[in-house]
Design a protein around this motif. Sequence first.
Motif, PDB file in Angstrom:
ATOM      1  N   GLY A 196     -15.725   1.718   1.930  1.00  0.00           N
ATOM      2  CA  GLY A 196     -15.644   2.577   3.108  1.00  0.00           C
ATOM      3  C   GLY A 196     -16.998   2.952   3.665  1.00  0.00           C
ATOM      4  O   GLY A 196     -17.109   3.758   4.571  1.00  0.00           O
ATOM      5  N   ALA A 255       2.657   1.880  -3.364  1.00  0.00           N
ATOM      6  CA  ALA A 255       1.802   2.379  -4.439  1.00  0.00           C
ATOM      7  C   ALA A 255       1.088   3.672  -4.037  1.00  0.00           C
ATOM      8  O   ALA A 255       0.219   4.150  -4.746  1.00  0.00           O
ATOM      9  CB  ALA A 255       0.779   1.319  -4.827  1.00  0.00           C
ATOM     10  N   LYS A 256       1.462   4.231  -2.894  1.00  0.00           N
ATOM     11  CA  LYS A 256       0.873   5.473  -2.378  1.00  0.00           C
ATOM     12  C   LYS A 256      -0.639   5.374  -2.223  1.00  0.00           C
ATOM     13  O   LYS A 256      -1.381   6.266  -2.615  1.00  0.00           O
ATOM     14  CB  LYS A 256       1.215   6.651  -3.293  1.00  0.00           C
ATOM     15  CG  LYS A 256       2.701   6.971  -3.320  1.00  0.00           C
ATOM     16  CD  LYS A 256       2.939   8.372  -3.871  1.00  0.00           C
ATOM     17  CE  LYS A 256       4.398   8.711  -3.948  1.00  0.00           C
ATOM     18  NZ  LYS A 256       5.149   7.802  -4.869  1.00  0.00           N
ATOM     19  N   LEU A 257      -1.094   4.264  -1.662  1.00  0.00           N
ATOM     20  CA  LEU A 257      -2.531   4.121  -1.428  1.00  0.00           C
ATOM     21  C   LEU A 257      -2.866   4.722  -0.075  1.00  0.00           C
ATOM     22  O   LEU A 257      -2.056   4.729   0.833  1.00  0.00           O
ATOM     23  CB  LEU A 257      -2.921   2.642  -1.451  1.00  0.00           C
ATOM     24  CG  LEU A 257      -2.515   1.852  -2.682  1.00  0.00           C
ATOM     25  CD1 LEU A 257      -3.073   0.441  -2.614  1.00  0.00           C
ATOM     26  CD2 LEU A 257      -2.994   2.528  -3.957  1.00  0.00           C
ATOM     27  N   THR A 258      -4.102   5.219   0.039  1.00  0.00           N
ATOM     28  CA  THR A 258      -4.512   5.764   1.331  1.00  0.00           C
ATOM     29  C   THR A 258      -5.601   4.891   1.934  1.00  0.00           C
ATOM     30  O   THR A 258      -6.308   4.171   1.232  1.00  0.00           O
ATOM     31  CB  THR A 258      -5.049   7.199   1.191  1.00  0.00           C
ATOM     32  OG1 THR A 258      -6.003   7.201   0.135  1.00  0.00           O
ATOM     33  CG2 THR A 258      -3.938   8.178   0.891  1.00  0.00           C
ATOM     34  N   LYS A 259      -5.727   4.998   3.232  1.00  0.00           N
ATOM     35  CA  LYS A 259      -6.690   4.173   3.939  1.00  0.00           C
ATOM     36  C   LYS A 259      -8.109   4.645   3.655  1.00  0.00           C
ATOM     37  O   LYS A 259      -8.386   5.844   3.659  1.00  0.00           O
ATOM     38  CB  LYS A 259      -6.380   4.243   5.443  1.00  0.00           C
ATOM     39  CG  LYS A 259      -6.934   3.075   6.188  1.00  0.00           C
ATOM     40  CD  LYS A 259      -6.362   2.981   7.590  1.00  0.00           C
ATOM     41  CE  LYS A 259      -7.200   1.981   8.339  1.00  0.00           C
ATOM     42  NZ  LYS A 259      -6.770   1.770   9.697  1.00  0.00           N
ATOM     43  N   VAL A 260      -9.001   3.700   3.432  1.00  0.00           N
ATOM     44  CA  VAL A 260     -10.395   4.017   3.122  1.00  0.00           C
ATOM     45  C   VAL A 260     -11.222   3.999   4.407  1.00  0.00           C
ATOM     46  O   VAL A 260     -10.968   3.192   5.292  1.00  0.00           O
ATOM     47  CB  VAL A 260     -10.965   2.985   2.132  1.00  0.00           C
ATOM     48  CG1 VAL A 260     -12.457   3.175   1.930  1.00  0.00           C
ATOM     49  CG2 VAL A 260     -10.248   3.062   0.807  1.00  0.00           C
ATOM     50  N   GLY A 261     -12.200   4.881   4.488  1.00  0.00           N
ATOM     51  CA  GLY A 261     -13.146   4.813   5.600  1.00  0.00           C
ATOM     52  C   GLY A 261     -12.683   5.513   6.859  1.00  0.00           C
ATOM     53  O   GLY A 261     -13.201   5.261   7.933  1.00  0.00           O
ATOM     54  N   ALA A 313       0.824  -1.201   0.000  1.00  0.00           N
ATOM     55  CA  ALA A 313       0.000   0.000   0.000  1.00  0.00           C
ATOM     56  C   ALA A 313       0.862   1.256   0.000  1.00  0.00           C
ATOM     57  O   ALA A 313       0.583   2.210  -0.728  1.00  0.00           O
ATOM     58  CB  ALA A 313      -0.939   0.002   1.197  1.00  0.00           C
ATOM     59  N   VAL A 322      -8.441  -1.239   4.663  1.00  0.00           N
ATOM     60  CA  VAL A 322      -8.533  -1.194   3.212  1.00  0.00           C
ATOM     61  C   VAL A 322      -7.756   0.031   2.747  1.00  0.00           C
ATOM     62  O   VAL A 322      -7.939   1.116   3.281  1.00  0.00           O
ATOM     63  CB  VAL A 322     -10.003  -1.064   2.751  1.00  0.00           C
ATOM     64  CG1 VAL A 322     -10.078  -0.936   1.238  1.00  0.00           C
ATOM     65  CG2 VAL A 322     -10.825  -2.227   3.239  1.00  0.00           C
ATOM     66  N   PHE A 323      -6.847  -0.182   1.793  1.00  0.00           N
ATOM     67  CA  PHE A 323      -6.113   0.937   1.222  1.00  0.00           C
ATOM     68  C   PHE A 323      -6.497   1.041  -0.242  1.00  0.00           C
ATOM     69  O   PHE A 323      -6.689   0.023  -0.901  1.00  0.00           O
ATOM     70  CB  PHE A 323      -4.602   0.712   1.324  1.00  0.00           C
ATOM     71  CG  PHE A 323      -4.125   0.513   2.739  1.00  0.00           C
ATOM     72  CD1 PHE A 323      -3.747   1.603   3.518  1.00  0.00           C
ATOM     73  CD2 PHE A 323      -4.058  -0.761   3.283  1.00  0.00           C
ATOM     74  CE1 PHE A 323      -3.317   1.417   4.819  1.00  0.00           C
ATOM     75  CE2 PHE A 323      -3.626  -0.940   4.594  1.00  0.00           C
ATOM     76  CZ  PHE A 323      -3.249   0.146   5.364  1.00  0.00           C
ATOM     77  N   ALA A 324      -6.621   2.269  -0.741  1.00  0.00           N
ATOM     78  CA  ALA A 324      -6.990   2.420  -2.145  1.00  0.00           C
ATOM     79  C   ALA A 324      -6.377   3.683  -2.706  1.00  0.00           C
ATOM     80  O   ALA A 324      -6.044   4.607  -1.964  1.00  0.00           O
ATOM     81  CB  ALA A 324      -8.510   2.479  -2.286  1.00  0.00           C
TER      82      ALA A 324
END
Lengths: 292, 270
Positions: free
Chosen positions: B98, A21-27, A18, B107-109
Amino acid sequence: MSLSSATGAGGFDPLALASAAKLTKVGTRPKLWHYLKDFAQRRAFAFTLARYNLEASTAKSSLGAAWHVVVPALQIGVYGAIFGLLLASARPANFVPYLITGIVLFQFISGCFTDGAKSITGNASLVRSLDFPRILLPVSAVVSNILRVVPLIALMLIGIVLFGQYPSLNWLLFIPDFVLIILFSTGASLISARMTVHMEDFNQLLPFITRVLFYSSGIFWNIDKMVHIGWLKEVLHYNPIHLYLVIARASLVSGYTAEPMDWIAGAAWAFGICLFGIVWFWRAEEKYGRNV
Amino acid sequence: MSDLNPATPVDGTNATPPVFTDAARKPVVVVDDIRVTYRVFASGKKVTPGNSRVKHKGRLREVEALKGVSLVAYEGDSIGVIGTNGSGKSTLMKAISGLLPIDTGSVFASSRPSFLGVGAAMIKELSGEKNVILGGLALGMTKTEIKEKFDHIVDFAGIRDFIDLPMQTYSSGMVERLKFSIAAAREHDILIIDEALAVGDQDFRRRSEARMRELASGAGSVFLVSHSMKSILDTCNRAIWLDKGIVKMDGTAQEVCRAYAAAQGAPLDD
């Protein structure tokens, strides 16, 4: 593409993947500032939803939108007749204008409060399937109450004139008063929205709460003249709804005045409740999907 | 189970195959061991004994909808999600988007995944036209954007003749078509579709599947929940089989659909 290049369970490092790939946390809940910016950008949704909800609610009745005016007019007639007779000599001066301002403005405040309570739980499917700042829903409830109260206020002013009041520059003071009412009601709507999410039973208490407020806010009787216990008089007087009515009557009905302290206390309530409502509502933002 | 080949369904209640990874491509969604447990007050008395996903704590029942799911979706992936009713498909999709808070895991996106769930914003007493505006706003489009795309949306749904009628007069297929058209009009990096393509006639299905492939072919990725093996084989390169809250199999759409269909007792005919 090839799907056979699988690595074993030990080769799966989600955090490294994560972050690479510079993904950010959802939610996660956005910062308050970003949240409000997001809200401002998407306000058109709240306004359009309010307008369309109003339209849909009267689409099937033959009188249509006229009902939003007819019902409060009937209420004023009934309360006016009952309390006018019951209170007899204890009636506040200029009783009809006094009563009209009280009922119309109370209708608006309690409408925001009760519609706000249903704004999240009543839109559960919306909350579960689309991503938008949830604050848009209680705000939309306030907007739809504003749309409903505007013709009512016009009618209120006409009624006041018909019962012997004449427009003066003083009437302009009603505008800042109404702004304070909107701020206060927005806060109340946000608070009741989150409250119902935590506790569905809150809905059962709502009619009771609004009833108590109706009788204790001096809608049809004069708190300052009829309450003789010092502390109780202070408590009832500084009830925010009463303060807004005091100011409204001071600006619209002759024979009534508002002290500077009434303005200060009214403004303090409005900004205080609105600010608290925003922050408190925002703090549960990421939880609304689950509890409804 | 010692076999690490991901293209084999695993047995046993808690065994999951290794997470599929591909070092050559850029991940857009990383799901790390998420668990979701619903706590519900039971009003009835009878609960099937031996159902491992329901625990009793007085009147409070806990239903483990997801029991530790991990997966990685890559750029250009279009992933079919299959499984029996109640296997946790919808819960997984809501967790990825989310919309549903998860108990543990994360979860990461690359951007917030959007759920193709515009239908919830619609008001059936109002005309199709107003619902296009409302649905578009709910999805985060601006009014000008909606105006620009309005004709395209209406024509894609094929309801030009009925656009000024209240939506409650539409057939269910027309409503579904309109919902899909509104949601698909926007560009989504990560799109989640839950049982949308089963509706509509042959022609609409073909067009919507084409649009889905288009959406996935960009930098993004698409998740499609469906019971239709045909839809998944036609639109997805990859598939994930969920069973009782865990991943039972993760592999190419062909492999997974074949194994799932066989397990359901209705083998695919080639």
